[in-house]
Design an enzyme around this catalytic site. Structure first.
Site: not given
Length: 367
Positions: A41, A262
């Site tokens: 998966k 930032y």
């Protein structure tokens, strides 16, 4: 090794060692007298189903699991016809015929899915294979005990179906001493009595290491195949399958009081050298590693400074020889000096999330 001329253009290189994946599968398969499957998966936990599935088939794996129908359809093109493919979420409403068309076996999780698969079997005039999942306490997937009791009171509740597997899923297998493990195993033994003679499966990656009482007829490892530690807090018995190296874009010297990244969250305490590398959260490198994670240069740990941004992040490479850190040079984010589980710990998450988030912008090499 699969390589391409595009490698120098990429901001980072993700290397997948298929030999390690195969070795991990062999180790897990040798721990049981039964069979061993492989869970594919999320694109084989982010490292590439197209490459991993054929490698495991060559290693002798004959049973595979996906989460979604679409994953199962993709997988069917990659493995030999004799391999069984189970779809863990069962057939989405209206798609049962596609399961039949691509020879996929649904895992039936509730009375509605059971009814739909029986309806398809009736229309086709034949028995259809199915896995039956039982909820043993996780309250996520599987037929609840009350529903199972109601269904099994009807003698024809499985008419048209050929159960090939009865299964459940452990909630706390990565905590060997947790009482829920034994409680689920005992509940599983009780509930599966309504399906006598049907092969059983309970153990996921961590469940394999709980011992033979949890092995039954089929193991279902996923994360362990790809090197994630199935026994947190203990030495990892499996091989690392993934490494990640990022390229340096720019190097600069900064002064005391200068800001990196930032939000002005990192203010330099003195003169430093900062390398900007071309990996960010758009690549799946978690933003929560800001100010907490590390990279390695020739085995030397260098910290991530400032916030991880969309396409880049800063590393404090003060003290690293200048000729070693130049534009185009590589630094190690995962590999010999830092495992996926160690990255996950720094990010405050688990190795599963780190692997499955790794993005498509990396150049990928398969060994």
């Amino acid at each position: 090794m699969v390589e391409s001329v595009e490698a120098p253009r990429a901001g980072a290189v993700l290397t997948v060692d298929l030999g390690a994946v195969r070795a991990n599968y062999r180790q897990l398969a040798n721990m049981t007298r039964g069979a061993c499957a492989a869970v594919m998966k999320a694109d084989a936990y982010g490292i590439g189903m197209e490459q991993v599935a054929p490698a495991l088939a060559l290693e002798g794996c004959k049973v595979f699991f996906t989460a979604h129908l679409e994953e199962g359809i993709r997988l069917r093109q990659l493995v030999p016809e004799h391999c069984a493919i189970y779809v863990l979420h069962g057939p989405p409403p209206g798609t049962a015929k596609e399961c039949f068309q691509y020879d996929l076996t649904p895992v039936l999780n509730d009375p509605g899915q059971l009814h739909e698969w029986r309806t398809v079997a009736h229309k086709l005039g034949r028995e259809l294979p199915a896995a039956i999942q039982l909820d043993t306490g996780m309250s996520r997937m599987g037929i609840a005990s009350t529903d199972l009791a109601a269904l099994s009171r009807t003698s024809d509740w499985l008419q048209g179906l050929r159960p090939t597997l009865v299964m459940s899923h452990l909630a706390c297998a990565d905590e060997p001493g947790h009482p829920m493990n034994d409680a689920q195993r005992r509940r599983f033994d009780t509930l599966r009595e309504v399906l006598p003679g049907v092969p059983a499966s309970l153990a996921n990656s961590s469940g394999v290491f709980l011992g033979p009482d949890y092995h039954y007829d089929l193991l279902r490892p996923g994360a362990a195949l790809y090197g994630i530690n199935p026994q947190p807090g203990m030495p990892n018995p499996l091989r690392q399958a993934v490494s990640l190296r990022a390229r340096v874009v720019q190097v600069r010297s900064v002064c005391e009081g200068d800001v990196v990244g930032y939000g002005a969250h990192h203010v330099c305490a003195g003169e430093r050298r900062i390398a900007t590398v071309a990996v960010g959260y758009a690549d799946g490198w978690l933003r929560s590693l800001s100010g907490r994670g590390f990279a390695f240069v020739d085995g030397i740990k260098v910290p991530i400074v400032g916030r991880v941004s969309m396409d880049s992040m800063g590393l404090d490479v003060t003290g690293i020889p200048a000729e070693r850190i130049v534009p185009g040079a590589e630094v190690e984010l995962m590999g010999a000096h830092q495992t996926v589980d160690e990255v996950a710990s720094a990010a405050g998450t688990i190795g599963y999330e780190v692997l499955t988030r790794l993005g498509s912008r990396f150049h990928r090499r398969y060994l």
